[in-house]
Design a protein around this motif. Structure first.
Motif, mmCIF file in Angstrom:
data_model
loop_
_atom_site.group_PDB
_atom_site.id
_atom_site.type_symbol
_atom_site.label_atom_id
_atom_site.label_comp_id
_atom_site.label_asym_id
_atom_site.label_seq_id
_atom_site.Cartn_x
_atom_site.Cartn_y
_atom_site.Cartn_z
ATOM 1 N N UNK A 261 0.851 -1.206 0.000
ATOM 2 C CA UNK A 261 0.000 0.000 0.000
ATOM 3 C C UNK A 261 0.881 1.248 0.000
ATOM 4 N N UNK A 262 0.461 2.219 -0.763
ATOM 5 C CA UNK A 262 1.264 3.446 -0.852
ATOM 6 C C UNK A 262 0.391 4.687 -0.714
ATOM 7 N N UNK A 263 -0.672 4.580 0.072
ATOM 8 C CA UNK A 263 -1.555 5.745 0.262
ATOM 9 C C UNK A 263 -0.728 6.946 0.710
ATOM 10 N N UNK A 264 -1.187 8.125 0.319
ATOM 11 C CA UNK A 264 -0.502 9.353 0.750
ATOM 12 C C UNK A 264 -0.426 9.403 2.261
ATOM 13 N N UNK A 265 0.750 9.685 2.780
ATOM 14 C CA UNK A 265 0.890 9.872 4.226
ATOM 15 C C UNK A 265 1.114 8.599 5.007
ATOM 16 N N UNK A 266 1.120 7.460 4.308
ATOM 17 C CA UNK A 266 1.297 6.195 5.039
ATOM 18 C C UNK A 266 2.760 6.004 5.449
#
Ligand SMILES: NC(=O)c1ccc[n+]([C@@H]2O[C@H](COP(=O)([O-])OP(=O)(O)OC[C@H]3O[C@@H](n4cnc5c(N)ncnc54)[C@H](OP(=O)(O)O)[C@@H]3O)[C@@H](O)[C@H]2O)c1
Length: 338
Positions: free
Chosen positions: A233-238
């Motif tokens: 997962x590479x969601x913003x802010x992760x």
């Protein structure tokens, strides 16, 4: 199957994470633990036969680098400030022959937020400041980069080629589920010192406050990060510069903690009265317990927003107040003669 390298598997935090990781992922993850003590390694192996044990010390940097090179995810939970092993993890996870991006989940501590109070020698006072791990992430990032003493925190937030998560532990409480060390520090040490002194005590005005989190809830957060890493997962802010996590389930002043512990110790018949009449200073605190002026006398109030919004993490375990009878009872068993 994603490969996870865990340090601190015999410790309080790492042991609890190992328990959860094993319960949750024995068939999902290929788990390696770096363990320095041969006897503890044997015990751990008996309990978790599917876990691969590598015997070694964090100072064995070539070993740490090699193991990190072979891992997809490194959860470095043995220490907040061991620079050589952290540098070895970076080297291992950024080897050019790797064809995948590595993940590094690093434990840190909320004394990070109390550096000014520590250097001013101000203990027992309230401050207004609270830090939200989303709203205030830029400020927190600056606090780290402006404090060169936080060598590992700085190394974590400087990484460009690794997905990093810095998990900043506040006061952690509750019984760990690991194979070896299951006790935390701050509240158990207040309880132990109360029993040792035979009376309730408070450091200064006791108006200072820390947030707190149950060790089992903390482990859930670390597992959620491991799962997110394994799922790529590479969601913003992760991850990365913003990937700073402040797990908490409320906060309490240390004056209140001292009072609740004294009251409970009296209720359990461990001390003759439940009031807090003994006010100690920083020097006396440090004589009672290592680094106690810092650990009982500063402020670290945080708000957990990032893990809730990005990982669906919610603390669900009993509160610190609910755990105080158990903390006092365990210290009473360990130090029965008052
Ligand atoms: N407990 C808290 O409330 C809290 C809150 C925030 C941050 N932290 C920080 O988080 C880190 C872990 O805390 P903890 O409470 O889990 O500590 P802990 O119970 O003392 O566990 C430390 C773990 O790291 C291992 N370890 C330490 N030095 C090592 C070395 N040189 N080589 C190999 N293994 C080594 C220990 O192995 P052995 O079993 O062989 O000793 C143990 O497994 C610490 O830096 C602590 O300051 C703790």
């Amino acid at each position: 199957m994603a490969r996870v390298l865990l340090t601190g598997g015999t410790g309080y935090v790492g042991g609890d994470v190992l328990y959860r990781l094993f319960a949750h992922g024995a068939s999902t993850y290929n788990i390696t633990c770096l363990i320095r003590d041969h006897e503890k390694a044997k015990q751990l192996s008996k309990k978790y036969p599917d876990v691969r044990i590598v015997e070694g010390n964090l100072d064995d940097v070539q070993l740490v680098e090699k193991e990190a090179r072979e891992a997809d995810i490194v959860a470095h939970l043995a220490a907040t400030s061991h620079l050589p092993s952290s540098e070895a993890i970076v080297k291992g996870l950024t080897q050019p022959e790797r064809n995948r991006r590595g993940h590094w989940i690093q434990i840190s501590g909320a004394t990070l937020l109390a550096a000014d109070e520590i250097s001013d020698g101000k203990f027992g006072f309230a401050t207004e400041k609270t830090y939200d791990d989303v709203k205030d992430v830029k400020d927190v990032h600056s606090i780290i980069t402006n404090n060169p003493q936080r060598v590992v925190d700085n190394l974590v937030v400087a990484q460009e080629k690794i997905n990093t998560a810095l998990v900043v532990g506040p006061q952690i409480y509750g019984l760990g589920r690991g194979p070896s060390h299951t006790r935390s520090v701050q509240a158990p040490e207040v309880a132990r010192a109360t029993l040792k002194l035979g009376e309730g005590f408070r450091l200064g005005d006791g108006k200072n406050s820390w947030s707190n989190v149950h060790v089992n809830d903390l482990s859930d957060l670390i597992i959620a990060l491991v799962d997110a890493a394994a799922a790529r997962k590479t969601d913003d802010g992760l991850w990365g510069k913003e990937g700073i996590y402040f797990p908490e389930n409320g906060n309490m002043t240390f004056g209140e903690l001292s009072a609740k512990i004294a009251d409970e110790a009296y209720r359990q018949g461990l001390i003759p009265k439940g009031s807090v009449d003994n006010v100690i200073d920083a020097k006396e605190a440090n004589e009672l317990s290592a680094h106690a002026s810092i650990l009982w006398g500063t402020n670290a109030v945080i708000t957990s927003s990032r893990a809730k919004s990005l990982l669906n993490w919610e603390p669900s375990r009993p509160s610190l107040a609910d755990e105080i009878p158990g903390i006092v009872a365990r210290e009473g068993q360990a130090y029965p003669k008052i």
